[in-house]
Design a protein around this motif. Sequence first.
Motif, PDB file in Angstrom:
ATOM      1  N   SER A  38       0.827  -1.207   0.000  1.00 56.65           N
ATOM      2  CA  SER A  38       0.000   0.000   0.000  1.00 56.65           C
ATOM      3  C   SER A  38       0.860   1.255   0.000  1.00 56.65           C
ATOM      4  O   SER A  38       0.549   2.238  -0.681  1.00 56.65           O
ATOM      5  N   PHE A  42       0.773   4.078  -2.880  1.00 59.09           N
ATOM      6  CA  PHE A  42       0.426   5.469  -2.577  1.00 59.09           C
ATOM      7  C   PHE A  42       1.542   6.414  -3.002  1.00 59.09           C
ATOM      8  O   PHE A  42       1.284   7.473  -3.586  1.00 59.09           O
ATOM      9  N   VAL A  73      -7.862   6.764  -0.794  1.00 58.48           N
ATOM     10  CA  VAL A  73      -7.193   5.896   0.174  1.00 58.48           C
ATOM     11  C   VAL A  73      -8.244   5.307   1.101  1.00 58.48           C
ATOM     12  O   VAL A  73      -8.983   6.040   1.764  1.00 58.48           O
ATOM     13  N   LYS A  81      -3.623   4.838   7.967  1.00 58.89           N
ATOM     14  CA  LYS A  81      -3.565   5.488   6.653  1.00 58.89           C
ATOM     15  C   LYS A  81      -3.234   6.974   6.779  1.00 58.89           C
ATOM     16  O   LYS A  81      -2.416   7.497   6.003  1.00 58.89           O
ATOM     17  N   ILE A  85       0.137   8.869   5.360  1.00 54.44           N
ATOM     18  CA  ILE A  85       0.088  10.037   4.471  1.00 54.44           C
ATOM     19  C   ILE A  85       0.913  11.181   5.053  1.00 54.44           C
ATOM     20  O   ILE A  85       1.666  11.857   4.336  1.00 54.44           O
ATOM     21  N   GLY A 197      -9.805  10.215   1.790  1.00 51.94           N
ATOM     22  CA  GLY A 197      -9.633   9.083   2.696  1.00 51.94           C
ATOM     23  C   GLY A 197     -10.932   8.680   3.358  1.00 51.94           C
ATOM     24  O   GLY A 197     -11.788   9.519   3.640  1.00 51.94           O
ATOM     25  N   ILE A 264      -6.420   2.962  -3.434  1.00 50.61           N
ATOM     26  CA  ILE A 264      -5.383   2.286  -2.647  1.00 50.61           C
ATOM     27  C   ILE A 264      -5.978   1.853  -1.315  1.00 50.61           C
ATOM     28  O   ILE A 264      -6.579   2.665  -0.602  1.00 50.61           O
TER      29      ILE A 264
END
Length: 377
Positions: A38, A42, A73, A81, A85, A197, A264
């Motif tokens: 992942s 990303f 995402v 997550k 980021i 997200g 993703i």
Amino acid sequence: MAQKQYRNIDRYRDLLTRIAPSRLVEQTRQSVIGHEGSLEAFVTALSFEVNRCVMLARGADPRDVLSPAAILVMGSTGTGKTHTIKAVADAAGLKLFVFDVSTMTGEGWRGASMINCLSQVADYQAANPGEICLVLFDEFDKAVRVEPDGGEVASSFSPSQSFLKLLEGGEMPFECDTSKSAAIKTLNLDQVVCILGGAFMGLDALVRKRLGDKSGTTVGFGSSYAAVRTAAKSANELRDSATIEDVETWGIMSELCGRIGSVINFNALSVDDLVQIAYEQYLPKHNNMMGNGAKMELTADAARLAAKRAVKEGAGARGMLRQLRPLMMYAWRDMREDTYISRATLVVSDGELAVAYERSHEPRGFCRKRWGRIRPF
């Protein structure tokens, strides 16, 4: 003017070096645990979109490059997550704005508004001309889902239309209210990379149905075998197979799905991942807060018990910290009040997490000189 332009070109050259996918993955890996595939996906998507912004900033004709696209995402709570980021943005040296879409309201309502959020980005661009920034709209799925009757979820503004405008590119003037009067600000969308997200709860069931329907269209022994394999897939495996069509079926309007370039998925963290997080992130940070020579340790059994409970709850890293934090707080309190406690250790006692203390004959943080006098370090 020409000199300023050359400085921008040099800055973009440095930026392109920082966002080189292999380099960025390697640097981010130092602070991100798990998510190997992942993270790479990303970083690749982000580098691609930032490179597009750089081309436009250097004067490329917008008609000669791809249109802007958002990065979607997905990941349930506690998967890390947002942490990932932020870590990527820090490693790339890019400004990151994080806005919670679930709290947004329309103009004139209480709460954050899309205009207020965009105003922050526009102010940053005005103060830092030519800078490329990232904007993460968290909890995106909670605001833009289309209901079966064709309407959006209850909201005091039209989120889907707002996001469509953000993904058109070019300059977008908008009116915002100041303390005294209305003002017109301009947002350069060609210098912004949008990241959406959300948890997208229930998406795995839609993917399972799609794969099951697909396997059912074949004839023969292989069809039943494919159906069995689909039924045996875990939620993580199903989410890894999600496509933009699945996101549209889940409830995101088709026009908005057409402006999403990458989907993703961040899988739930495993027990081993959570144990590693406990030792490499939570425990060092807690010991930084102890002070006065105090130290806390964590046994392997205690770490795995907390991790297994967090996985069972489906709460990920947050669930892991929720298991450990109360005991860490009590250990912090006891060691501050009793300086003869030399060490606190999180252990498993009778199947439950507990704190065990070791005591010393001298106060913690003091040393005895040769003539017997006690003084602090």
